[in-house]
Design a protein around this motif. Structure first.
Motif, PDB file in Angstrom:
ATOM      1  N   GLY A  18       0.817  -1.208   0.000  1.00 47.17           N
ATOM      2  CA  GLY A  18       0.000   0.000   0.000  1.00 47.17           C
ATOM      3  C   GLY A  18       0.849   1.256   0.000  1.00 47.17           C
ATOM      4  N   THR A  19       0.180   2.378   0.231  1.00 50.96           N
ATOM      5  CA  THR A  19       0.856   3.678   0.202  1.00 50.96           C
ATOM      6  C   THR A  19       0.534   4.478   1.459  1.00 50.96           C
ATOM      7  N   ALA A  20       1.445   5.393   1.796  1.00 48.35           N
ATOM      8  CA  ALA A  20       1.286   6.220   2.998  1.00 48.35           C
ATOM      9  C   ALA A  20       0.139   7.209   2.861  1.00 48.35           C
ATOM     10  N   THR A  21      -0.235   7.532   1.630  1.00 58.99           N
ATOM     11  CA  THR A  21      -1.335   8.479   1.462  1.00 58.99           C
ATOM     12  C   THR A  21      -2.097   8.236   0.165  1.00 58.99           C
ATOM     13  N   GLY A  22      -3.396   8.043   0.295  1.00 56.78           N
ATOM     14  CA  GLY A  22      -4.229   7.785  -0.870  1.00 56.78           C
ATOM     15  C   GLY A  22      -4.874   9.050  -1.405  1.00 56.78           C
ATOM     16  N   GLU A  23      -4.983  10.103  -0.538  1.00 56.05           N
ATOM     17  CA  GLU A  23      -5.668  11.309  -1.012  1.00 56.05           C
ATOM     18  C   GLU A  23      -5.277  12.584  -0.268  1.00 56.05           C
ATOM     19  N   HIS A  24      -4.821  12.493   0.969  1.00 49.43           N
ATOM     20  CA  HIS A  24      -4.546  13.730   1.710  1.00 49.43           C
ATOM     21  C   HIS A  24      -3.242  14.386   1.298  1.00 49.43           C
ATOM     22  N   GLY A  25      -2.327  13.609   0.752  1.00 49.83           N
ATOM     23  CA  GLY A  25      -1.044  14.154   0.327  1.00 49.83           C
ATOM     24  C   GLY A  25       0.044  13.948   1.369  1.00 49.83           C
ATOM     25  N   VAL A  26       1.270  14.306   0.959  1.00 51.58           N
ATOM     26  CA  VAL A  26       2.436  14.122   1.830  1.00 51.58           C
ATOM     27  C   VAL A  26       2.591  15.320   2.758  1.00 51.58           C
ATOM     28  N   GLY A  27       2.465  16.532   2.177  1.00 51.67           N
ATOM     29  CA  GLY A  27       2.641  17.745   2.977  1.00 51.67           C
ATOM     30  C   GLY A  27       3.931  17.672   3.761  1.00 51.67           C
ATOM     31  N   LEU A  28       3.814  17.906   5.063  1.00 52.62           N
ATOM     32  CA  LEU A  28       4.958  17.743   5.960  1.00 52.62           C
ATOM     33  C   LEU A  28       4.831  16.426   6.728  1.00 52.62           C
ATOM     34  N   GLU A  29       3.555  16.040   6.937  1.00 55.19           N
ATOM     35  CA  GLU A  29       3.290  14.922   7.845  1.00 55.19           C
ATOM     36  C   GLU A  29       3.852  13.595   7.350  1.00 55.19           C
ATOM     37  N   LYS A  30       3.764  13.349   6.048  1.00 55.88           N
ATOM     38  CA  LYS A  30       4.127  12.028   5.536  1.00 55.88           C
ATOM     39  C   LYS A  30       5.561  11.975   5.017  1.00 55.88           C
ATOM     40  N   LEU A  31       6.340  13.057   5.178  1.00 54.47           N
ATOM     41  CA  LEU A  31       7.705  13.050   4.641  1.00 54.47           C
ATOM     42  C   LEU A  31       8.522  11.849   5.116  1.00 54.47           C
ATOM     43  N   PRO A  32       8.456  11.506   6.423  1.00 55.28           N
ATOM     44  CA  PRO A  32       9.283  10.378   6.881  1.00 55.28           C
ATOM     45  C   PRO A  32       8.898   9.060   6.204  1.00 55.28           C
ATOM     46  N   ALA A  33       7.685   9.011   5.625  1.00 56.67           N
ATOM     47  CA  ALA A  33       7.230   7.743   5.038  1.00 56.67           C
ATOM     48  C   ALA A  33       7.738   7.537   3.608  1.00 56.67           C
ATOM     49  N   LEU A  34       8.282   8.597   2.988  1.00 60.07           N
ATOM     50  CA  LEU A  34       8.657   8.473   1.569  1.00 60.07           C
ATOM     51  C   LEU A  34       9.698   7.375   1.352  1.00 60.07           C
ATOM     52  N   ALA A  35      10.653   7.301   2.264  1.00 62.63           N
ATOM     53  CA  ALA A  35      11.735   6.324   2.095  1.00 62.63           C
ATOM     54  C   ALA A  35      11.204   4.891   2.140  1.00 62.63           C
ATOM     55  N   GLY A  36      10.067   4.703   2.786  1.00 58.56           N
ATOM     56  CA  GLY A  36       9.488   3.359   2.845  1.00 58.56           C
ATOM     57  C   GLY A  36       8.739   2.990   1.566  1.00 58.56           C
ATOM     58  N   GLU A  37       8.638   3.943   0.653  1.00 58.27           N
ATOM     59  CA  GLU A  37       7.817   3.702  -0.525  1.00 58.27           C
ATOM     60  C   GLU A  37       8.577   3.807  -1.845  1.00 58.27           C
ATOM     61  N   PHE A  38       9.622   4.642  -1.865  1.00 57.08           N
ATOM     62  CA  PHE A  38      10.395   4.834  -3.095  1.00 57.08           C
ATOM     63  C   PHE A  38      11.866   4.577  -2.809  1.00 57.08           C
ATOM     64  N   ASP A  39      12.579   4.019  -3.800  1.00 57.20           N
ATOM     65  CA  ASP A  39      14.016   3.933  -3.557  1.00 57.20           C
ATOM     66  C   ASP A  39      14.651   5.289  -3.895  1.00 57.20           C
ATOM     67  N   GLU A  40      15.899   5.470  -3.489  1.00 52.91           N
ATOM     68  CA  GLU A  40      16.552   6.777  -3.583  1.00 52.91           C
ATOM     69  C   GLU A  40      16.602   7.278  -5.022  1.00 52.91           C
ATOM     70  N   ARG A  41      16.738   6.365  -6.001  1.00 56.34           N
ATOM     71  CA  ARG A  41      16.811   6.817  -7.410  1.00 56.34           C
ATOM     72  C   ARG A  41      15.488   7.440  -7.842  1.00 56.34           C
ATOM     73  N   MET A  42      14.399   6.866  -7.371  1.00 57.28           N
ATOM     74  CA  MET A  42      13.082   7.413  -7.722  1.00 57.28           C
ATOM     75  C   MET A  42      12.880   8.782  -7.072  1.00 57.28           C
ATOM     76  N   LEU A  43      13.303   8.904  -5.823  1.00 55.93           N
ATOM     77  CA  LEU A  43      13.174  10.204  -5.149  1.00 55.93           C
ATOM     78  C   LEU A  43      14.046  11.247  -5.840  1.00 55.93           C
ATOM     79  N   ALA A  44      15.265  10.812  -6.259  1.00 53.25           N
ATOM     80  CA  ALA A  44      16.176  11.755  -6.926  1.00 53.25           C
ATOM     81  C   ALA A  44      15.568  12.220  -8.253  1.00 53.25           C
ATOM     82  N   LEU A  45      14.931  11.308  -8.984  1.00 51.21           N
ATOM     83  CA  LEU A  45      14.289  11.676 -10.255  1.00 51.21           C
ATOM     84  C   LEU A  45      13.182  12.706  -9.995  1.00 51.21           C
ATOM     85  N   GLN A  46      12.392  12.468  -8.959  1.00 50.63           N
ATOM     86  CA  GLN A  46      11.297  13.392  -8.645  1.00 50.63           C
ATOM     87  C   GLN A  46      11.854  14.780  -8.277  1.00 50.63           C
ATOM     88  N   ARG A  47      12.985  14.783  -7.568  1.00 49.15           N
ATOM     89  CA  ARG A  47      13.577  16.085  -7.184  1.00 49.15           C
ATOM     90  C   ARG A  47      14.110  16.814  -8.423  1.00 49.15           C
TER      91      ARG A  47
END
Ligand SMILES: Cc1cc2nc3c(=O)[nH]c(=O)nc-3n(C[C@H](O)[C@H](O)[C@H](O)COP(=O)(O)OP(=O)(O)OC[C@H]3O[C@@H](n4cnc5c(N)ncnc54)[C@H](O)[C@@H]3O)c2cc1C
Length: 465
Positions: free
Chosen positions: A417-446
């Motif tokens: 599953g995912t940390a957020t289905g509709e509310h978004g990441v905002g500030l609250e879900k930032l710590p959860a990103l690493a549990g969902e994407f590998d670093e290359r995917m996060l780097a691409l998004q940045r």
């Protein structure tokens, strides 16, 4: 360049009333409804009345390296609209005109500050229908719902906000005004940046106008609700309904604690089936808006409910009664917050097949941390809102709730599953990103973010960290 230099430059290009620096006004716009406190040290509240004014404000921000936080109605539940120190709070609420409703193109062109329910009502007057229906429809803006790709109570049949967005006018961080694509029904020229901007939480561009797809008005709604001894049986019934050949427009779940909290907040609410079954473990409502098949649809929903152990099954008397029931369901978050003064509102989405496993896992997390975890939400989409209510004045209780909350999110991710289905990441879900994407995917998004906003001034630190 000092803060007052920036304010002076803004005042040189914007009408006087559009630049507000009073501390009380800044404090009022500091925080959304996530429960996270926004910074009260923003530089100014900017209230543009047009795209040209948004562009002028962003050009100043870009030239001076000043962070900008786009804001709608601040009903967000993830801290996305929260103020940042030294930032401009860009309140789009004054841009609230419905510019056109076109029945031939079957679209509406609107400014970002339009309230979702106002658009729904305006198009309904012309026999048309804007499907996105977050539980906050009466208080959230079109711009905010586009920026978060809001879901809500009808996504199971009509999709999320993204599925109704045809084209956007946006202002980039440097003030450039762009249209993302033609306003036609079909358009595949170029890369699809409309869909990229939808859900980007104000980090890529500011939405200043939206062309939204409309549908013909659906039929009168009819619904049936059932109580269950436990959440597991309600989940089985929900999955049976989804696979049963009649797609509901709404399929919502509340557990017993959430039910009690809503009934405490709204003592007059009459939730079908609840009074008859005392204190049930769960409640499920299924709604159809297909008049032609309503009788058969309701019969199928009822059969699935009975088959999976419903304690009581009851049809809503009429559409008005059904709307009252759905309005009560919309109170999930406020009701849970009212229980103990504070709450953490989860927003996980899971493959529907793994929902039961998730709910069993929640019990284990609750036991491990010694805290109650209630659950409700858009079960038809696999999008649940686990809510942890706690005493906001008790620092230890808050720590426990946050630790348990992190485990809830990790549990969802471990089940696909995912940390957020509709509310978004905002500030609250930032710590959860690493549990969902590998670093290359996060780097691409940045890198994508940097292409839109090279100086990193749009909602910095949100969404991607
Ligand atoms: C009682 C209640 C029920 C809710 N139910 C649901 C639900 O069922 N489904 C759901 O998805 N959400 C729900 N929410 C959450 C919230 O209403 C949504 O996230 C909504 O989309 C936020 O809209 P807003 O206008 O309040 O935006 P804000 O909270 O002001 O902003 C949200 C985000 O959008 C950005 N933003 C705002 N306007 C613009 C713009 N014009 N351009 C670029 N970025 C912008 C902000 O920077 C921020 O990141 C609920 C909230 C409450 C309080």
């Amino acid at each position: 360049m000092t803060g007052s230099d920036v304010v002076e430059r803004l005042r040189a290009v914007l009408p006087p009333a559009a630049v507000v620096t009073e501390a009380a006004a800044l404090a009022e716009r500091a925080s959304d409804r996530s429960g996270l406190a926004g910074d009260t040290g923003a530089l100014a509240l900017v209230r543009p009345g047009s795209t040209a004014e948004v562009s002028a404000a962003l050009a100043v921000a870009d030239a001076t390296g000043t962070p900008v936080v786009p804001q709608g109605a601040l009903t967000g539940l993830a801290g996305g609209g929260n103020a940042l120190p030294g930032a401009l709070l860009l309140d789009l609420g004054r841009m609230r005109r419905i510019l056109s409703i076109d029945p031939v193109e079957r679209h509406a062109v609107v400014q970002p500050g339009v309230i979702v329910a106002d658009l729904q009502a305006a198009v309904a007057d012309q026999g048309l229908f804007y499907p996105p229906d977050p539980a906050s429809a009466a208080i959230s803006t079109i711009g905010g719902t586009i920026a978060t790709n809001a879901g809500g109570m009808r996504a199971i049949k009509y999709g999320v906000t993204r599925d109704s967005v045809r084209s956007l006018e946006v202002v980039l961080a440097d003030g450039t005004v762009l249209r993302t694509r033609a306003q036609t029904v079909k358009a595949v020229a170029g890369l699809d940046l409309t869909d990229l901007i939808v859900g980007s939480e104000g980090t890529l561009a500011v939405v200043t106008e939206a062309t939204l797809a409309l549908r013909p008005a659906p039929g009168t709604q009819a619904g049936v609700a059932a109580t269950f001894p436990d959440v597991a049986s309600a989940l089985e019934a929900a999955n049976a309904i989804v696979t049963g050949g009649a797609l509901p427009v709404t399929l919502e779940l509340l557990d017993g604690v959430a039910l009690d909290a809503i009934r405490a907040l709204e003592p007059d609410v009459d939730l079908p089936g609840v009074a008859a079954s005392g204190g049930p473990g769960a409640w499920l409502v299924a709604v159809t808006d297909d008049e032609a098949s309503a009788t058969a649809d309701l019969a199928r929903f009822e059969a699935a409910m009975h088959e999976h152990g419903a304690l009581g099954v009851q049809r809503a008397g009429d559409e008005r009664e059904l709307h009252a029931v759905l309005a009560a369901r919309r109170q999930l978050h406020p009701a849970m917050r009212a229980l103990r003064g504070a709450s953490l509102n989860g927003d996980v989405a899971l493959p529907r097949r793994r929902l039961a496993e998730f709910v069993r896992g929640l019990d284990a997390v609750a036991a491990r941390h010694g805290i109650g975890i209630s659950v409700g939400g858009h079960v038809g989409d696999g999008n649940l809102h686990p809510v942890l209510a706690f005493d906001g004045d008790d620092a230890e209780a808050a720590r426990t709730a946050h630790a348990a909350f992190a485990d809830v999110v990790a549990l969802a991710q471990s089940l696909g599953g995912t940390a957020t289905g509709e509310h978004g990441v905002g500030l609250e879900k930032l710590p959860a990103l690493a549990g969902e994407f590998d670093e290359r995917m996060l780097a691409l998004q940045r890198r994508v973010k940097a292409a839109f906003d090279p100086r990193g001034i749009l909602n910095p630190g949100k969404k991607l960290g």
